[in-house]
Design a protein around this motif. Structure first.
Motif, PDB file in Angstrom:
ATOM      1  N   ALA A  57      33.108  59.380 -44.622  1.00 57.82           N
ATOM      2  CA  ALA A  57      33.771  58.696 -43.512  1.00 57.82           C
ATOM      3  C   ALA A  57      35.294  58.771 -43.625  1.00 57.82           C
ATOM      4  O   ALA A  57      35.997  58.755 -42.624  1.00 57.82           O
ATOM      5  N   THR A  83      37.526  64.469 -43.583  1.00 59.53           N
ATOM      6  CA  THR A  83      37.118  65.303 -42.461  1.00 59.53           C
ATOM      7  C   THR A  83      35.897  66.114 -42.863  1.00 59.53           C
ATOM      8  O   THR A  83      35.870  66.738 -43.920  1.00 59.53           O
ATOM      9  N   ASN A 109      31.308  71.566 -40.227  1.00 62.43           N
ATOM     10  CA  ASN A 109      30.008  72.208 -40.071  1.00 62.43           C
ATOM     11  C   ASN A 109      30.190  73.710 -40.143  1.00 62.43           C
ATOM     12  O   ASN A 109      31.052  74.281 -39.464  1.00 62.43           O
ATOM     13  N   ALA A 169      35.498  71.494 -37.497  1.00 59.33           N
ATOM     14  CA  ALA A 169      35.451  70.082 -37.867  1.00 59.33           C
ATOM     15  C   ALA A 169      34.430  69.358 -37.000  1.00 59.33           C
ATOM     16  O   ALA A 169      34.489  69.412 -35.773  1.00 59.33           O
ATOM     17  N   ALA A 170      33.479  68.696 -37.665  1.00 58.87           N
ATOM     18  CA  ALA A 170      32.478  67.917 -36.940  1.00 58.87           C
ATOM     19  C   ALA A 170      32.924  66.472 -36.749  1.00 58.87           C
ATOM     20  O   ALA A 170      32.534  65.811 -35.783  1.00 58.87           O
ATOM     21  N   ARG A 171      33.743  65.959 -37.671  1.00 61.09           N
ATOM     22  CA  ARG A 171      34.241  64.593 -37.573  1.00 61.09           C
ATOM     23  C   ARG A 171      35.549  64.493 -38.340  1.00 61.09           C
ATOM     24  O   ARG A 171      35.656  64.960 -39.466  1.00 61.09           O
ATOM     25  N   LEU A 172      36.557  63.908 -37.712  1.00 65.08           N
ATOM     26  CA  LEU A 172      37.841  63.730 -38.370  1.00 65.08           C
ATOM     27  C   LEU A 172      37.782  62.547 -39.329  1.00 65.08           C
ATOM     28  O   LEU A 172      37.174  61.517 -39.023  1.00 65.08           O
ATOM     29  N   GLY A 173      38.391  62.702 -40.490  1.00 65.24           N
ATOM     30  CA  GLY A 173      38.374  61.643 -41.485  1.00 65.24           C
ATOM     31  C   GLY A 173      39.371  60.537 -41.185  1.00 65.24           C
ATOM     32  O   GLY A 173      40.285  60.695 -40.375  1.00 65.24           O
ATOM     33  N   ASN A 174      39.179  59.419 -41.843  1.00 65.08           N
ATOM     34  CA  ASN A 174      40.074  58.261 -41.707  1.00 65.08           C
ATOM     35  C   ASN A 174      40.675  57.982 -43.074  1.00 65.08           C
ATOM     36  O   ASN A 174      40.075  57.314 -43.909  1.00 65.08           O
TER      37      ASN A 174
END
Length: 284
Positions: A214, A217, A220, A238-243
């Motif tokens: 989570a 980043t 895939n 990138a499938a999801r950007l990190g926080n």
């Protein structure tokens, strides 16, 4: 067909260094391997939700959980009136997950099932994944007791989790508690009351209970990408950007209570009042 194999191993050893001072080392491992074989013959009217007709699939996953602890404990009694104890703990808890899946379809014969995926005329897209995390903890605690009447304790814990961003991996969590056994006081003389204790505590606890990745980043692989809208190639996106600002969830708790024993503790009563507040709530 599903096959699961689990291993649970633990060992501990304690060494006396000097009077009142001991060292304890602990190590443990949990391992779980899960293998699933699926085959669906090519028969008219036969339907399954996870694989198409005439196909075979092999899924394999493994999970490993290691725990290593080093504990130093010191206790000391002075003149039978004072009791002192101190505890220092270092622990490390790495975890890892791995999974893969392979499948094919259009077999010449159903006899092979999943024993020879290469015999399928059509090879389906294989999939694999892996993840790991680590939790490192330091704990220090001191306790003091006087004539079995007054008890004081204080502790501080520092945890570092690889799940968080680079600047937020560490959290510090203090706590303190006091207790007063009124029934052991010389002035207390109520025959019906065999126990009367007041206690209070305050502390902060942390939580890193959310999925791995989570804060980072996530990419895939194997996606179809194009830079000029004409030539399509396999690539990574990138499938999801990190926080990177994700940090420990903190819960502050205050507890006040008393314990009452009547008729030589044949009747016991406990009453507690507590208040909890959570900051930086994590939503998984």
């Amino acid at each position: 067909m599903t096959k699961k194999i689990g291993i649970n191993i633990s060992a501990a050893a304690t060494v006396k260094i000097i009077d009142g001072l001991t060292y304890t080392g602990r190590i443990g491992m949990k391992r779980l391997d899960n293998k699933q074989n699926h085959f669906l013959p090519k028969i008219e009217g036969l339907v399954a939700t996870d694989i198409p007709q005439g196909s075979a699939r092999i899924n394999h996953s493994s999970y490993t959980n290691l725990l290593m602890e080093s504990i130093v404990n010191y206790t000391k009694d002075i003149n039978e009136d004072h009791h002192i104890s101190a505890l220092a703990v270092y622990s490390e808890n790495p975890k890892s997950w791995e999974a893969f899946s392979a499948a094919s379809m259009d077999f010449v014969s159903d006899e092979l099932k999943w024993d020879d995926l290469a015999a399928g005329a059509t090879v389906l897209t294989p999939r694999s994944s892996a993840a790991e995390s680590n939790l490192v903890s330091w704990l220090g605690r001191v306790e003091y007791g006087f004539k079995d009447r007054y008890n004081l304790s204080a502790s501080i814990r520092k945890d570092g989790s690889s799940k968080f961003g680079a600047d937020e991996k560490w959290g510090t969590f203090p706590s303190a508690a006091v207790g007063w056994k009124i029934h052991n006081e010389s002035f207390f003389n109520v025959n019906a009351i065999s126990k009367l204790k007041l206690r209070a505590s305050w502390g902060i606890t942390g939580n890193d209970g959310f999925g791995i990745g989570a804060a980072q980043t996530v990419f895939n692989a194997g996606l179809s990408v194009s830079l000029d809208s004409d030539n399509i190639r396999k690539g990574i996106a990138a499938a999801r950007l990190g926080n990177s600002g994700l940090k420990w969830e903190n819960t502050t708790a205050i507890n006040l209570g008393f314990e009452l024993g009547l008729l030589k503790n044949r009747v016991s009563i406990e009453v507690d009042w507590y208040k909890k507040e959570t900051d930086d709530l994590l939503w998984n």
